[in-house]
Design a protein around this motif. Structure first.
Motif, PDB file in Angstrom:
ATOM      1  N   GLN A 116      -5.836   3.797  -3.886  1.00 50.86           N
ATOM      2  CA  GLN A 116      -5.015   3.916  -2.677  1.00 50.86           C
ATOM      3  C   GLN A 116      -3.762   4.732  -2.946  1.00 50.86           C
ATOM      4  O   GLN A 116      -3.383   5.572  -2.168  1.00 50.86           O
ATOM      5  CB  GLN A 116      -4.578   2.514  -2.205  1.00 50.86           C
ATOM      6  CG  GLN A 116      -5.641   1.831  -1.365  1.00 50.86           C
ATOM      7  CD  GLN A 116      -5.148   0.481  -0.886  1.00 50.86           C
ATOM      8  OE1 GLN A 116      -4.564  -0.263  -1.665  1.00 50.86           O
ATOM      9  NE2 GLN A 116      -5.379   0.169   0.362  1.00 50.86           N
ATOM     10  N   ILE A 117      -3.153   4.428  -4.097  1.00 46.66           N
ATOM     11  CA  ILE A 117      -1.865   5.058  -4.350  1.00 46.66           C
ATOM     12  C   ILE A 117      -2.007   6.549  -4.629  1.00 46.66           C
ATOM     13  O   ILE A 117      -1.122   7.326  -4.308  1.00 46.66           O
ATOM     14  CB  ILE A 117      -1.124   4.337  -5.511  1.00 46.66           C
ATOM     15  CG1 ILE A 117       0.363   4.638  -5.460  1.00 46.66           C
ATOM     16  CG2 ILE A 117      -1.659   4.702  -6.863  1.00 46.66           C
ATOM     17  CD1 ILE A 117       1.163   3.872  -6.503  1.00 46.66           C
ATOM     18  N   ARG A 118      -3.129   6.939  -5.192  1.00 42.09           N
ATOM     19  CA  ARG A 118      -3.250   8.328  -5.624  1.00 42.09           C
ATOM     20  C   ARG A 118      -4.221   9.155  -4.780  1.00 42.09           C
ATOM     21  O   ARG A 118      -4.369  10.336  -5.016  1.00 42.09           O
ATOM     22  CB  ARG A 118      -3.730   8.396  -7.083  1.00 42.09           C
ATOM     23  CG  ARG A 118      -2.832   7.683  -8.079  1.00 42.09           C
ATOM     24  CD  ARG A 118      -1.476   8.353  -8.230  1.00 42.09           C
ATOM     25  NE  ARG A 118      -0.646   7.587  -9.160  1.00 42.09           N
ATOM     26  CZ  ARG A 118       0.682   7.664  -9.212  1.00 42.09           C
ATOM     27  NH1 ARG A 118       1.348   8.460  -8.390  1.00 42.09           N
ATOM     28  NH2 ARG A 118       1.359   6.934 -10.072  1.00 42.09           N
ATOM     29  N   SER A 119      -4.890   8.506  -3.827  1.00 38.91           N
ATOM     30  CA  SER A 119      -6.032   9.172  -3.206  1.00 38.91           C
ATOM     31  C   SER A 119      -5.688  10.518  -2.576  1.00 38.91           C
ATOM     32  O   SER A 119      -6.513  11.412  -2.532  1.00 38.91           O
ATOM     33  CB  SER A 119      -6.669   8.260  -2.159  1.00 38.91           C
ATOM     34  OG  SER A 119      -5.723   7.978  -1.163  1.00 38.91           O
ATOM     35  N   GLN A 120      -4.455  10.655  -2.097  1.00 43.60           N
ATOM     36  CA  GLN A 120      -4.107  11.915  -1.433  1.00 43.60           C
ATOM     37  C   GLN A 120      -3.180  12.744  -2.317  1.00 43.60           C
ATOM     38  O   GLN A 120      -2.479  13.623  -1.842  1.00 43.60           O
ATOM     39  CB  GLN A 120      -3.418  11.616  -0.099  1.00 43.60           C
ATOM     40  CG  GLN A 120      -4.336  10.968   0.921  1.00 43.60           C
ATOM     41  CD  GLN A 120      -5.235  11.974   1.590  1.00 43.60           C
ATOM     42  OE1 GLN A 120      -4.791  13.047   1.955  1.00 43.60           O
ATOM     43  NE2 GLN A 120      -6.505  11.655   1.726  1.00 43.60           N
ATOM     44  N   ASP A 121      -3.203  12.415  -3.561  1.00 42.57           N
ATOM     45  CA  ASP A 121      -2.276  13.042  -4.494  1.00 42.57           C
ATOM     46  C   ASP A 121      -2.727  14.456  -4.822  1.00 42.57           C
ATOM     47  O   ASP A 121      -3.892  14.758  -4.812  1.00 42.57           O
ATOM     48  CB  ASP A 121      -2.258  12.194  -5.778  1.00 42.57           C
ATOM     49  CG  ASP A 121      -0.953  12.377  -6.508  1.00 42.57           C
ATOM     50  OD1 ASP A 121      -0.043  12.998  -5.936  1.00 42.57           O
ATOM     51  OD2 ASP A 121      -0.866  11.899  -7.648  1.00 42.57           O
ATOM     52  N   THR A 159       0.862  -1.180   0.000  1.00 43.05           N
ATOM     53  CA  THR A 159       0.000   0.000   0.000  1.00 43.05           C
ATOM     54  C   THR A 159       0.897   1.227   0.000  1.00 43.05           C
ATOM     55  O   THR A 159       1.908   1.255   0.701  1.00 43.05           O
ATOM     56  CB  THR A 159      -0.904   0.038   1.251  1.00 43.05           C
ATOM     57  OG1 THR A 159      -1.545  -1.227   1.372  1.00 43.05           O
ATOM     58  CG2 THR A 159      -1.946   1.129   1.141  1.00 43.05           C
ATOM     59  N   VAL A 160       0.525   2.218  -0.800  1.00 39.52           N
ATOM     60  CA  VAL A 160       1.370   3.405  -0.944  1.00 39.52           C
ATOM     61  C   VAL A 160       0.620   4.627  -0.453  1.00 39.52           C
ATOM     62  O   VAL A 160      -0.546   4.828  -0.807  1.00 39.52           O
ATOM     63  CB  VAL A 160       1.763   3.589  -2.424  1.00 39.52           C
ATOM     64  CG1 VAL A 160       2.722   4.765  -2.556  1.00 39.52           C
ATOM     65  CG2 VAL A 160       2.393   2.319  -2.978  1.00 39.52           C
ATOM     66  N   PHE A 161       1.273   5.392   0.380  1.00 40.17           N
ATOM     67  CA  PHE A 161       0.728   6.670   0.843  1.00 40.17           C
ATOM     68  C   PHE A 161       1.606   7.764   0.243  1.00 40.17           C
ATOM     69  O   PHE A 161       2.713   8.016   0.718  1.00 40.17           O
ATOM     70  CB  PHE A 161       0.765   6.743   2.373  1.00 40.17           C
ATOM     71  CG  PHE A 161      -0.027   5.656   3.050  1.00 40.17           C
ATOM     72  CD1 PHE A 161       0.488   4.375   3.186  1.00 40.17           C
ATOM     73  CD2 PHE A 161      -1.304   5.915   3.552  1.00 40.17           C
ATOM     74  CE1 PHE A 161      -0.243   3.372   3.798  1.00 40.17           C
ATOM     75  CE2 PHE A 161      -2.036   4.914   4.174  1.00 40.17           C
ATOM     76  CZ  PHE A 161      -1.510   3.640   4.296  1.00 40.17           C
ATOM     77  N   GLU A 162       1.101   8.394  -0.804  1.00 47.23           N
ATOM     78  CA  GLU A 162       1.910   9.397  -1.510  1.00 47.23           C
ATOM     79  C   GLU A 162       1.200  10.745  -1.517  1.00 47.23           C
ATOM     80  O   GLU A 162       0.041  10.841  -1.931  1.00 47.23           O
ATOM     81  CB  GLU A 162       2.143   8.956  -2.969  1.00 47.23           C
ATOM     82  CG  GLU A 162       2.956   9.981  -3.768  1.00 47.23           C
ATOM     83  CD  GLU A 162       2.867   9.742  -5.280  1.00 47.23           C
ATOM     84  OE1 GLU A 162       1.750   9.483  -5.782  1.00 47.23           O
ATOM     85  OE2 GLU A 162       3.912   9.802  -5.943  1.00 47.23           O
ATOM     86  N   ARG A 163       1.869  11.767  -1.023  1.00 47.29           N
ATOM     87  CA  ARG A 163       1.408  13.139  -1.206  1.00 47.29           C
ATOM     88  C   ARG A 163       2.614  13.888  -1.746  1.00 47.29           C
ATOM     89  O   ARG A 163       3.571  14.162  -1.018  1.00 47.29           O
ATOM     90  CB  ARG A 163       0.917  13.760   0.096  1.00 47.29           C
ATOM     91  CG  ARG A 163       0.175  15.088  -0.149  1.00 47.29           C
ATOM     92  CD  ARG A 163      -0.158  15.820   1.137  1.00 47.29           C
ATOM     93  NE  ARG A 163      -1.124  15.100   1.955  1.00 47.29           N
ATOM     94  CZ  ARG A 163      -0.942  14.827   3.258  1.00 47.29           C
ATOM     95  NH1 ARG A 163       0.157  15.207   3.868  1.00 47.29           N
ATOM     96  NH2 ARG A 163      -1.863  14.179   3.932  1.00 47.29           N
ATOM     97  N   ARG A 164       2.576  14.152  -3.045  1.00 48.84           N
ATOM     98  CA  ARG A 164       3.779  14.658  -3.724  1.00 48.84           C
ATOM     99  C   ARG A 164       4.318  15.922  -3.071  1.00 48.84           C
ATOM    100  O   ARG A 164       3.563  16.807  -2.701  1.00 48.84           O
ATOM    101  CB  ARG A 164       3.472  14.904  -5.197  1.00 48.84           C
ATOM    102  CG  ARG A 164       3.243  13.583  -5.912  1.00 48.84           C
ATOM    103  CD  ARG A 164       3.194  13.725  -7.406  1.00 48.84           C
ATOM    104  NE  ARG A 164       2.892  12.386  -7.962  1.00 48.84           N
ATOM    105  CZ  ARG A 164       2.681  12.148  -9.240  1.00 48.84           C
ATOM    106  NH1 ARG A 164       2.742  13.131 -10.105  1.00 48.84           N
ATOM    107  NH2 ARG A 164       2.426  10.922  -9.647  1.00 48.84           N
ATOM    108  N   VAL A 175       6.484   8.943  -5.890  1.00 48.39           N
ATOM    109  CA  VAL A 175       6.824   7.599  -6.371  1.00 48.39           C
ATOM    110  C   VAL A 175       7.577   7.754  -7.681  1.00 48.39           C
ATOM    111  O   VAL A 175       7.067   8.361  -8.627  1.00 48.39           O
ATOM    112  CB  VAL A 175       5.555   6.742  -6.577  1.00 48.39           C
ATOM    113  CG1 VAL A 175       5.904   5.428  -7.255  1.00 48.39           C
ATOM    114  CG2 VAL A 175       4.866   6.493  -5.245  1.00 48.39           C
ATOM    115  N   TRP A 181      -0.940   9.766   6.966  1.00 49.82           N
ATOM    116  CA  TRP A 181      -0.950  10.999   6.162  1.00 49.82           C
ATOM    117  C   TRP A 181      -0.500  12.204   6.985  1.00 49.82           C
ATOM    118  O   TRP A 181      -0.185  13.253   6.423  1.00 49.82           O
ATOM    119  CB  TRP A 181      -2.360  11.279   5.620  1.00 49.82           C
ATOM    120  CG  TRP A 181      -2.849  10.244   4.644  1.00 49.82           C
ATOM    121  CD1 TRP A 181      -3.841   9.333   4.853  1.00 49.82           C
ATOM    122  CD2 TRP A 181      -2.372  10.021   3.323  1.00 49.82           C
ATOM    123  NE1 TRP A 181      -4.005   8.551   3.739  1.00 49.82           N
ATOM    124  CE2 TRP A 181      -3.116   8.950   2.780  1.00 49.82           C
ATOM    125  CE3 TRP A 181      -1.385  10.617   2.537  1.00 49.82           C
ATOM    126  CZ2 TRP A 181      -2.902   8.462   1.493  1.00 49.82           C
ATOM    127  CZ3 TRP A 181      -1.180  10.133   1.253  1.00 49.82           C
ATOM    128  CH2 TRP A 181      -1.929   9.065   0.742  1.00 49.82           C
TER     129      TRP A 181
END
Lengths: 259, 259
Positions: B253-258, A35-40, A202, A73
């Motif tokens: 999941q990967i982009r939700s907080q993008d 699972t990836v938590f990404e906020r650029r 990512v 987050w």
């Protein structure tokens, strides 16, 4: 079962996970372990899990609940993130542990959490069923969870902090190949993620399915070259080897009934 | 721990065992895991063991007691030999099991028994802690006990019933090398034994110590060629790989907080 490997290198992080889940051989399914938590510009956290699926999913649910005051987050350090994962594991244990015990089931889960949060360097953690955790440093730059033994020798031979990201990703795939070859509880597709240090996004991500040309080429080439190398090695040189005679006790055993 | 491998090939049998024993990391010693029962022209039986040393030694004592009406010197079939090993395991369990349980210790032992008795073909058995056992056939021509996972992939890639004895012995040594490389609970010296079908005597036997030139040459060459092969493989071809977009749930999941 599962096989996941995470590597912490000087130039960033590499993550690879399989996606086989099984409750006995008659109940096999595909479940993503990453699972990836990404906020650029702010954070990339990658969580991989192994163990009882109901437990690891429950932990995942707690960690992604944005309504909780603190979640992956919002944490401002990777160590705090690992602590949150550990706390979530303990929360699930309090809720489900006694019932699992009544059915003789082990409370079995483990996680790899890696990534970078703005203001910090890349970090990588291994969180255990008890909610405690350890961090990877240069002397031991990788963690594996699940069926880790098949794929460990090649990682031990190849990976150091200086290893470039793509080379490490390749090594992770070969390590996975050895595991797939010898253990049917580990299966495709694979999730491969590469994170370049300080990019805060990512960098590279791929889902590797059974028809992936690159992975299939690796598998074929690796297997073929391994056999070729194997064939190049001369057979045992029995003349040069000491025999049982050099071991008196064993000698007695081996020859005691000899005629 | 331990690593032992036994192979049943068309041309005979190969056995390899390590000799590290440890009761925790602060109590490490050298113990041979292989015992040979040879009466030339009549029988060769090779027994390898893994598990709690007090248990496996107790089993060994029972099996070599020539005063017992039936022992490995007198049985007239390999299957009967495997049955005797199983019975000895159960006898030790009756004697030591309850006390071990009081101390929270598992009754943990396993054995590989292979060889040939005049009038029979070569046979190979794996005996478990419960005293039950299975036999190796062409579809699955080898057994491993102890720390088997590290060294399994190379055996899976190379060994089939057609494999010549010396080639199989070489494979066993490389399999052992991978195990030694990744697990300190497995250690030198090694006992390597080759039995040629219908010879009814030990064909080749060697004790391989840390200064064995052949084994050291194998280890160096194998490691070096593995790295060379590894370097020949191109790095991941990211262009050709589907990304997360092909997995909607994961995508979310990967982009939700993008941003």
């Amino acid at each position: 079962m599962t096989y996941c490997v995470g590597m912490r290198l000087n130039s960033g992080l590499v993550f690879l996970s399989d996606s086989r889940s099984n409750a006995g051989v008659d109940h096999v399914s595909t479940v993503r372990k990453m699972t990836v938590f990404e906020r650029r510009g702010d954070r990339v956290l990658v969580l991989m899990c192994s163990g009882n699926l109901a437990i690891t999913q429950a932990v995942g649910h707690l960690l992604s609940e944005v309504s909780r005051p603190e979640n992956l987050w919002t944490v401002n350090s990777m160590a705090k993130g690992a602590e949150l994962v550990g706390e979530a594991v303990r929360e699930v244990y309090r809720r489900d542990g006694p019932s699992l015990q009544q059915f003789g089931l082990e409370f079995n889960c483990s996680f790899i959490l890696g990534g970078q949060i703005r203001g910090e360097d890349c970090r990588l953690f291994n969180i255990y069923s008890a909610g405690n955790f350890i961090e990877a440093y240069a002397e031991n730059p990788y963690f594996q969870i699940g069926e880790f033994k098949y794929g460990k020798p090649i990682v031990d031979r190849v990976v150091s902090p200086e290893t470039p990201l793509d080379v490490a990703a390749k090594c992770a795939l070969i390590s996975m190949d050895s595991t797939l070859k010898s253990n049917i509880s580990v299966g495709m597709p694979l999730d491969l993620l590469v994170y370049e240090r300080d990019s805060l996004m990512v960098s590279k991500y791929a889902t590797i399915t059974a028809d992936n040309a690159y992975f299939n080429a690796i598998r074929a080439f690796w297997g073929q070259e391994l056999r070729k190398t194997f064939n190049q090695i001369p057979n045992p040189d029995w003349e040069s080897m000491p025999t049982a005679e050099s071991w008196p006790v064993f000698e007695q055993q081996i020859r005691s009934q000899d005629q």
